[in-house]
Write an enzyme that holds these catalytic residues in place. Structure first.
Site, short mmCIF file in Angstrom:
data_model
loop_
_atom_site.label_atom_id
_atom_site.label_comp_id
_atom_site.label_asym_id
_atom_site.label_seq_id
_atom_site.Cartn_x
_atom_site.Cartn_y
_atom_site.Cartn_z
CE LYS A 25 -0.23 6.41 -0.87
NZ LYS A 25 0.57 6.07 -2.06
NE ARG A 100 -5.64 6.07 -4.22
CZ ARG A 100 -5.01 5.11 -3.53
NH1 ARG A 100 -5.29 4.87 -2.28
NH2 ARG A 100 -4.09 4.39 -4.15
NE ARG A 139 3.25 -2.28 -3.19
CZ ARG A 139 2.52 -1.15 -3.22
NH1 ARG A 139 2.63 -0.26 -2.25
NH2 ARG A 139 1.70 -0.93 -4.23
NE ARG A 172 -1.22 -3.49 -3.75
CZ ARG A 172 -1.34 -2.20 -3.45
NH1 ARG A 172 -0.87 -1.73 -2.31
NH2 ARG A 172 -1.93 -1.37 -4.29
NE ARG A 183 -1.78 0.79 -8.16
CZ ARG A 183 -0.72 0.22 -7.59
NH1 ARG A 183 -0.05 -0.73 -8.24
NH2 ARG A 183 -0.34 0.56 -6.40
P1 ADP Z 1 2.76 3.25 -1.12
O1 ADP Z 1 1.98 2.83 0.09
O2 ADP Z 1 2.93 4.75 -1.21
O3 ADP Z 1 2.23 2.66 -2.40
P2 ADP Z 1 4.88 1.52 -0.05
O4 ADP Z 1 5.13 2.01 1.33
O5 ADP Z 1 4.10 0.25 -0.19
O6 ADP Z 1 4.25 2.70 -0.97
O7 ADP Z 1 6.29 1.37 -0.75
C1 ADP Z 1 6.38 0.95 -2.13
C2 ADP Z 1 7.65 0.12 -2.32
O8 ADP Z 1 8.80 0.96 -2.17
C3 ADP Z 1 7.81 -1.00 -1.30
O9 ADP Z 1 8.39 -2.11 -1.94
C4 ADP Z 1 8.76 -0.42 -0.24
O10 ADP Z 1 9.54 -1.41 0.39
C5 ADP Z 1 9.62 0.52 -1.08
N1 ADP Z 1 10.03 1.73 -0.38
C6 ADP Z 1 9.27 2.50 0.46
N2 ADP Z 1 9.98 3.56 0.90
C7 ADP Z 1 11.20 3.48 0.31
C8 ADP Z 1 12.38 4.28 0.37
N3 ADP Z 1 12.44 5.40 1.10
N4 ADP Z 1 13.44 3.90 -0.37
C9 ADP Z 1 13.38 2.77 -1.13
N5 ADP Z 1 12.31 1.96 -1.22
C10 ADP Z 1 11.22 2.31 -0.51
P1 AMP Z 2 -3.48 1.30 -2.39
O1 AMP Z 2 -3.35 0.08 -1.54
O2 AMP Z 2 -3.58 2.57 -1.59
O3 AMP Z 2 -2.40 1.39 -3.45
O4 AMP Z 2 -4.87 1.16 -3.16
C1 AMP Z 2 -5.13 0.09 -4.04
C2 AMP Z 2 -6.40 0.38 -4.84
O5 AMP Z 2 -7.53 0.48 -3.96
C3 AMP Z 2 -6.41 1.69 -5.63
O6 AMP Z 2 -5.76 1.57 -6.89
C4 AMP Z 2 -7.91 1.96 -5.75
O7 AMP Z 2 -8.50 1.15 -6.74
C5 AMP Z 2 -8.44 1.48 -4.40
N1 AMP Z 2 -8.45 2.58 -3.38
C6 AMP Z 2 -7.72 2.62 -2.23
N2 AMP Z 2 -7.98 3.73 -1.54
C7 AMP Z 2 -8.90 4.42 -2.27
C8 AMP Z 2 -9.55 5.68 -2.10
N3 AMP Z 2 -9.31 6.45 -1.02
N4 AMP Z 2 -10.43 6.07 -3.04
C9 AMP Z 2 -10.68 5.31 -4.12
N5 AMP Z 2 -10.10 4.12 -4.36
C10 AMP Z 2 -9.21 3.68 -3.45
#
Ligand code: ADP
Ligand code: AMP
Length: 231
Positions: A25, A100, A139, A172, A183
């Protein structure tokens, strides 16, 4: 002067990225927002900023985020409502990690209507859960510009350093195995039902998130362009 790579058309609506932690995302939302020149609104990033600044909201959210649970709707909704009132949101915005819960989605629907936006566009990143652990434990994020890397799939050129701005890369605290489990559980229980909710409203667009970052990006753009301008 750097070339203007923004998309020539306006977005004029909210785009929502829906999918489990690790689906991509943030990676895709950041790129799409840049293309259209609109803000990328990650509620996770906003909450982490509150935590690092030690605000009252940050103090409430910190232990919840450390456990991998969702922060209460009321706190997140107030934060989002305040953010989208800012001037930079007037041509649309890209949500990442929000809504969410069904409560958040319903409230967002009212909020968008109240501000006169078109119906949101929901991109559902569909992915087999078995790949998520590797994506999340691998990540790394730039402390300066927020660029997202993966030590297995998309490593930076120099270890621990952002290719774009030379910023230090960090992991993170909730990307540890013991927090990833809760999560993913929170996603299945509280967020996954949103796919059916938005599908019923005819707003959901499924995208295969197992493909490469570039391929997913192409499909996202194609999908957004196919409905842009529709009410
Ligand atoms: P989210 O926001 O849904 O948690 P991220 O965009 O932070 O996901 O991506 C999670 C991890 O996966 C990151 O380390 C990113 O570089 C990797 N990633 C994202 N998209 C892809 C993809 N299409 N193929 C392989 N790795 C990916
Ligand atoms: P994310 O960066 O989207 O993976 O979010 C990290 C953490 O922030 C999550 O595991 C939740 O604890 C909190 N969080 C982020 N967005 C929301 C949301 N829309 N509603 C509730 N908790 C959230």
């Amino acid at each position: 002067m750097a070339p203007d790579t923004r998309h020539p058309d306006k977005l004029d609506r909210a785009v929502i990225f829906l999918g489990p932690p690790g689906a991509g995302k943030g990676t895709q939302a950041m790129e799409l927002a840049k293309k259209y020149g609109v803000p990328h609104l990650s509620t996770g990033d906003m909450l982490r900023e509150h935590v690092s600044k030690g605000t009252p909201l940050g103090a409430k959210a910190k232990p919840i985020m450390e456990r991998g649970e969702l922060v209460p709707d009321s706190l997140v909704l107030q934060m989002v409502a305040e953010r989208i009132e800012r001037q930079d949101c007037s041509h649309g915005f890209v949500f990442d990690g929000f809504p969410r819960t069904v409560v958040q989605a319903k409230y967002l629907g009212e909020l968008l209507k109240h501000h006169g936006y078109k119906r949101p566009f929901v991109i559902h990143l569909v992915i087999d859960p078995s790949v998520l652990m590797r994506r999340l434990t691998g990540r790394r994020t730039c402390k300066v510009g927020g660029e997202i890397y993966n030590i297995y799939e998309r490593p930076p050129k120099a270890e621990g350093i952002c290719d774009k701005d030379g910023g230090e890369l960090m992991q993170r605290p909730d990307d540890r195995e013991e927090v990833i489990g809760p999560r993913l559980h929170a996603y299945e229980k509280q967020t996954a039902p949103l796919a059916a909710y938005y599908r019923r409203l005819g707003l959901l667009h499924d995208i295969d998130a197992a493909k490469s970052v570039d391929e997913v990006g192409r499909q996202v753009l194609q999908s957004v362009q196919s409905v842009r301008g529709a009410k």
